[in-house]
Design a protein around this motif. Structure first.
Motif: not given
Length: 177
Positions: A124-125, A130-133, A143-144, A150-151
Motif C-alpha cells: 500500500g505504501l 508511486a502516485l504521490g511521487t 526529476g526522479f 525529497a519525498c
C-alpha cells in the motif's frame, strides 16, 4: 468488512470514524525544511483503515477524508484544506491514501499473520509513494532522483516504524472491530 457481517450503517459509521482518525494523523506532523511533504501519522491511519475496514470501506473512508479536505475543511497536514492542496505537490499522496487503504484491505484478512499484514502495508505504501511521487514530479517539475530524495528516502525510517505499529495494532484491534 473482512469476513464480519455488519449492516451498512455500522460500516459507514466506522468509515467516518477512520476518516476522522486520518485527519488527526495528518495534523500530527513535522514539516521538513527541504520538501513540501511533511512527516505525519496519516499513513499509519490509512494502514489501520484498510487493515481493519477492508478494501471497500477502507477506500470509502480515505476517499471521504480526501473529499472533505478538498472542499475546504482543514483536515490535511498543517490544518490545511481546499482543492489547492490536492492540486499541489502533496496531492498525489493524499489521493494515494485511497489506493493504499484499498490494497491493504485486499491483502489483510482476519487470519493474516504478521508477515502478510506488514507486506500489505508495504504494498500500500509503495502504491501511495508511486502516485504521490509521480504527481510531485509533475507539479514541481522535479526529476526522479530529486523527487526520491525529497519525498521518499527521508520518510522510510518513519514508515518502517508506522508499519510495525500498524501491524501490531491491526492484530490487536481486529477482534474488537
Amino acid at each position: 468488512m473482512q469476513n464480519i457481517t455488519y449492516n451498512k450503517t455500522t460500516c459507514m459509521a466506522l468509515a467516518g470514524l477512520f476518516a476522522a482518525l486520518t485527519a488527526v494523523g495528518s495534523w500530527i506532523s513535522i514539516p521538513l525544511g527541504f520538501t513540501p511533504v511533511p512527516m505525519n501519522l496519516a499513513t499509519l491511519a490509512v494502514f489501520l483503515t484498510g487493515g481493519l475496514l477492508g478494501a471497500k470501506y477502507g477506500a470509502v473512508s480515505t476517499a471521504v477524508y480526501a473529499m472533505v479536505g478538498a472542499v475546504g475543511a482543514p483536515v490535511f497536514a498543517g490544518f490545511r484544506g481546499g482543492f489547492s492542496v490536492i492540486a499541489g505537490p502533496t496531492g498525489g499522496y493524499i489521493v494515494g491514501y485511497i489506493l493504499a487503504a484499498f490494497i491493504v484491505g485486499i491483502i489483510v484478512t482476519k487470519e493474516s499473520g504478521i508477515v502478510r499484514t506488514a507486506a500489505a502495508m508495504i504494498a500500500g505504501l509503495a502504491a501511495c509513494y508511486a502516485l504521490g511521487t509521480a504527481w510531485f514530479m509533475v507539479s514541481t517539475n522535479t526529476g526522479f532522483g530529486a523527487a526520491m530524495v525529497a519525498c521518499v528516502i527521508p520518510f522510510l525510517p518513519g514508515d518502517a516504524i508506522k508499519i510495525t505499529a500498524g501491524t501490531i495494532l491491526i492484530r490487536k484491534l481486529r477482534k474488537h472491530i
